[in-house]
Design an enzyme around this catalytic site. Structure first.
Site, short mmCIF file in Angstrom:
data_model
loop_
_atom_site.label_atom_id
_atom_site.label_comp_id
_atom_site.label_asym_id
_atom_site.label_seq_id
_atom_site.Cartn_x
_atom_site.Cartn_y
_atom_site.Cartn_z
N GLU A 269 0.79 -1.23 0.00
CA GLU A 269 0.00 0.00 0.00
C GLU A 269 0.82 1.28 0.00
OE1 GLU A 269 -4.20 -1.06 1.92
OE2 GLU A 269 -2.61 -0.97 3.43
C1 ACM Z 1 -2.42 -5.37 3.77
O1 ACM Z 1 -3.55 -5.78 4.11
N1 ACM Z 1 -2.24 -4.10 3.47
C2 ACM Z 1 -1.29 -6.27 3.67
#
Ligand code: ACM
Length: 656
Positions: free
Chosen positions: A300
Site C-alpha cells: 500500500e
Molecule cells: C495489507 O492488508 N495491506 C497487507
C-alpha cells in the site's frame, strides 16, 4: 455424538486415521511415561498437556509423570532433539495409537510430539463411563509447512497476555508461524536500543521490551511456533517518521496516525541515510528475532510524498524510473541485500512482486490469489493470505473454501506448486481491542488451520462446523476469551440489567462485512469500542442452524416457532432499554425489525400449517419489512432475514 470413522473431534483432521473399538479411560490414575530422547522441551510439553487435561476434566493429576512405560496410560517417544531455532521444513509428523489399554505417541522430532499431544487433548470427551479418548490409530503430517496467523499490534495495542493466549490457541490447531505485525502508521511496538526514539515517540508508551520479545519467542518455540517479525516499510511508517523525520520523503513534521486507511508518509528511498538507518535497525532486530525469515511489508505505497519531492523526482528521471513502483523495486533490491547481510530471508506483501525482485524473496499474497500463482510461476515462494482476512468478518465456511493450491494455482506444474508454502490468516486490528480480539480470531482460525494442515480432500463444511463447535469449547479451557469476553461486553451494555435477553437478541446479528464499518463512520484509534457491534460474533451459529430448520419447515415447525418467539421477545425486552441507555440507543430500529420479522415468521408458519396460501397484501407487507430489516443498521446485519423470507415465500406459494 460419538467419534466415528467419518470424523474425529479433531481440527485439523489428521492425514490418516482408523477408529478402533472402545475407549481409553482417563481418570485420576492417568500417567505419562517418556521414552526416547529426554529433552526438556518434550518433558515441559508433556507437563503442560497434563495440566491442561486436568483443567479441562477437573481431575487432579499431580503425579502424572510416570517412570515405567508398561504401567503408564500414555507413552511418549521422541526420536531426536529439536533445533534451537525452528526451521520452515522441520518434520512435524507423528503417530498416535490409542487402545483401550494405552496411548502411544511417537514422533521423529519434538515438533511431532507437540502436534500429537494436541491431537490427544482434542480427542478427550465425556461419555457414560467418564472422560476418555477413542481407540484410534493416527498417522499425521501437515500438507503445508507454513501455517500462520498475523496479529497486528500497531493499530490497537495488544499486551503480551493477548499474544500468549493466542499462541496457545495456535498450537492447539497446529499452526506454526506467528507473524507479528509490529509497526505501522499508528504505532511502533518494539524497543530499539539503537534507535530508542522509535518506541519513545512512536508508540504512546505501548511497546514490547526486548526482554518481552524474547519471552514471547521462547513461549512460541516451546509450542512449536516460529515468530516472524514484520516491520512494514517504506509506507505504513508514520510512527517511525514521527521519531526520525529525516527518514521521510515529505517535509514533515510527522505524527503517529490516529485514523485508519492508507497514509502518505513514506520513507525516502533515494537517500543513503535511509539505508544506513535500516541496516543498523534490521541488524538489531535480526539478532533479536532468531527466525530465518524477516518480513519487510512493502504494501500500500501511496506515492504522494515521492511525487511531491523534487529531489526524488530528479533521482527517478536520472535512473529512468517511470513509476513509483519502479522506485519501490529499487528500494526493495537494496533492502534485500540488507536483510540478507543480516542472515535473513526476506518476506514481503505482493506489491513487491515486480520485475527485478530477487528470487529468494517470499511473496505474501493479500490482494488476490492471482499474485500467489504468478509468484510461484516466476520462481518465487509464496504464502496465501487473500481469503484468510479474519477482520473482514466472513463466515468460517468462506475461508474454508479457500485453498492455497486452488484457483489459478491449481493449474500450475507440480514444481511451481511446491513453491507455495502455505498460508496465513490475518488479524488486522483497526476494529479490535484486547477485549474482543479473541472473538474475531476464534474459532474461525481453526477452520483455516485445517485448510493448511489437512489433506486437500478434507472439505466437508457440515463436518467442519460440527468439529469447530467442539474445538471452540476446548479453546475456552485453554484461556482464550472468544466467548467470555463477548459476554462481558454485553454485560457492560446492559449495566445493572441482566444480559441474557440481549445475548438472545445478539444471536441473530453479525457485524457488517468487508470494510463496511470503516465506511460507516470515521473511526480512530481513540474511538470507544464498546458498542453491540464490537461484542457481536463474526458468525452467528444460531442463524446458520435456523437456516437448516427453515429449509424444512414441516419437520421443524415447532422448533422454528419457539426460536422466533424467543427472538421476538428479546427484541421486545430490549426496546425500553434503548430509550434509557446511550450505548443501546442505536439498537431501537434493529429491535423493531427483529420483532417485526420474527412475528412475520411466526405468522408464516400459521399460514403454512393451515395449508392456505398467505394473502398477497400480507406477503407484500412482510417482504417490505424484510427488505428494510436486511439493510445494515448500526453496522450490524440481521442474519435470519433470508430464512424468514423463505418462510414467507413458502407461505405465499402454499397451495390451498
Ligand atoms: C495489507 O492488508 N495491506 C497487507
Amino acid at each position: 455424538m460419538g467419534q466415528t470413522q467419518a470424523a474425529l473431534n479433531l481440527m485439523p483432521q489428521p492425514a490418516q486415521f482408523t477408529v478402533g473399538e472402545g475407549r481409553l479411560l482417563i481418570d485420576g490414575g492417568f500417567q505419562v511415561a517418556l521414552t526416547g530422547v529426554k529433552e526438556p522441551t518434550v518433558e515441559a510439553a508433556v507437563k503442560r498437556m497434563i495440566a491442561r487435561l486436568s483443567n479441562s476434566t477437573g481431575i487432579p493429576l499431580t503425579q502424572a509423570l510416570a517412570t515405567e512405560p508398561a504401567k503408564a496410560t500414555m507413552v511418549v517417544q521422541c526420536g531426536r532433539l529439536g533445533g534451537v531455532v525452528q526451521k520452515l521444513n522441520d518434520d512435524e509428523s507423528y503417530s498416535l495409537e490409542i487402545t483401550t489399554q494405552q496411548a502411544h505417541l511417537s514422533a521423529a522430532t519434538t515438533l511431532g510430539i507437540l502436534r500429537g499431544l494436541e491431537t490427544f487433548l482434542q480427542l478427550v470427551d465425556l461419555d457414560a463411563h467418564g472422560f476418555g479418548v477413542p481407540a484410534v490409530r493416527i498417522e499425521d503430517r501437515p500438507r503445508f509447512p507454513w501455517r500462520g496467523l498475523l496479529l497486528d499490534v500497531s493499530r490497537h495495542w495488544m499486551p503480551i497476555e493477548v499474544v500468549k493466549r493466542n499462541l496457545d490457541g495456535m498450537a492447539a490447531v497446529k499452526l506454526n508461524v506467528f507473524h507479528w505485525h509490529l509497526s505501522d502508521d499508528q504505532g511502533f511496538r518494539v524497543e530499539s536500543k539503537v534507535f530508542p526514539k522509535l518506541q519513545q515517540i512512536g508508540s504512546d508508551g505501548n511497546y514490547y521490551t526486548q526482554a518481552q520479545v524474547k519471552e514471547v519467542i521462547a513461549y512460541a518455540h516451546e509450542r512449536g511456533i516460529r515468530v516472524v517479525p514484520e516491520f512494514d516499510v517504506p509506507a505504513h511508517t508514520s510512527s517511525w517518521l514521527a521519531a526520525y523525520p529525516a527518514l521521510g520523503s515529505g517535509p514533515g513534521p510527522y505524527e503517529i496516525g490516529r485514523h485508519w486507511g492508507v497514509y502518505e508518509p513514506t520513507m525516502d528511498p533515494t537517500r543513503e541515510y535511509t539505508y544506513r538507518f535500516l541496516d543498523r535497525f534490521i541488524g538489531e532486530m535480526a539478532a533479536l528475532f532468531p527466525d530465518e525469515y524477516f518480513h519487510v511489508g512493502g504494501d500500500e505505497l501511496n506515492s504522494a510524498e515521492w511525487r511531491g519531492n523534487r529531489r526524488i523526482q530528479a533521482f527517478m528521471r536520472h535512473r529512468r524510473m517511470k513509476t513509483a513502483a519502479d522506485l519501490q523495486t529499487y528500494f526493495n533490491q537494496r533492502l534485500v541485500r540488507i536483510v540478507e547481510r543480516h542472515g535473513k530471508k526476506m518476506v514481503g506483501w505482493d506489491e513487491v512482486l515486480r520485475p527485478g525482485l530477487p528470487k529468494d524473496v517470499v511473496v505474501q499474497s493479500w490482494r488476490g490469489p492471482q499474485s500467489l500463482a504468478a509468484a510461484a510461476q516466476q520462481g518465487y515462494r509464496g504464502i496465501l493470505s487473500a481469503g484468510y482476512y479474519l477482520d473482514l468478518m466472513q463466515p468460517a465456511s468462506q475461508h474454508y473454501q479457500v485453498d492455497p493450491l486452488g484457483g489459478a494455482a491449481a493449474a500450475l506444474s507440480e514444481q511451481d506448486q511446491s513453491r507455495i508454502l502455505g498460508g496465513e490468516a490475518c488479524m488486522w486490528a483497526e476494529l479490535v481491542t484486547p477485549m474482543n480480539v479473541d472473538s474475531r480470531i476464534w474459532p474461525r482460525l481453526a477452520a483455516i488451520a485445517e485448510k493448511l494442515w489437512s489433506p486437500k480432500t478434507v472439505t466437508d463444511i457440515d463436518s467442519m462446523y460440527q468439529r469447530l463447535a467442539v474445538v471452540s469449547r476446548q479453546l475456552e479451557f485453554i484461556g482464550l476469551a472468544h466467548r467470555s469476553s463477548g459476554w462481558l461486553m454485553l454485560k457492560r451494555l446492559t449495566g445493572p440489567h441482566p444480559a441474557d435477553s440481549l445475548a438472545r437478541f445478539d444471536e441473530v446479528l453479525e457485524p457488517v462485512k468487508g470494510y463496511a464499518r470503516e465506511k460507516a463512520r470515521q473511526y480512530t484509534s481513540l474511538t470507544p469500542m464498546n458498542r453491540l457491534v464490537d461484542a457481536t460474533l463474526p458468525e452467528s451459529d444460531a442463524a446458520r442452524q435456523f437456516a437448516v430448520l427453515a429449509a424444512d419447515w414441516k419437520t421443524n415447525a415447532n422448533e422454528i416457532e419457539r426460536r422466533l418467539a424467543e427472538w421476538r421477545d428479546s427484541a421486545i425486552n430490549l426496546l425500553p432499554m434503548t430509550k434509557e441507555n446511550a450505548l443501546l440507543e442505536e439498537q431501537a430500529s434493529i429491535a423493531e425489525n427483529v420483532r417485526g420479522i420474527s412475528q412475520a415468521g411466526i405468522e408464516a408458519l400459521t399460514y403454512l400449517r393451515s395449508d392456505k396460501a398467505a394473502p398477497a397484501d400480507w406477503v407484500k407487507r412482510q417482504l417490505d419489512l424484510l427488505d428494510t430489516a436486511a439493510q445494515p443498521n448500526a453496522e450490524l446485519l440481521i442474519v435470519i432475514v433470508p430464512s424468514i423470507r423463505l418462510l414467507v415465500q413458502t407461505a405465499q406459494a402454499a397451495q390451498p
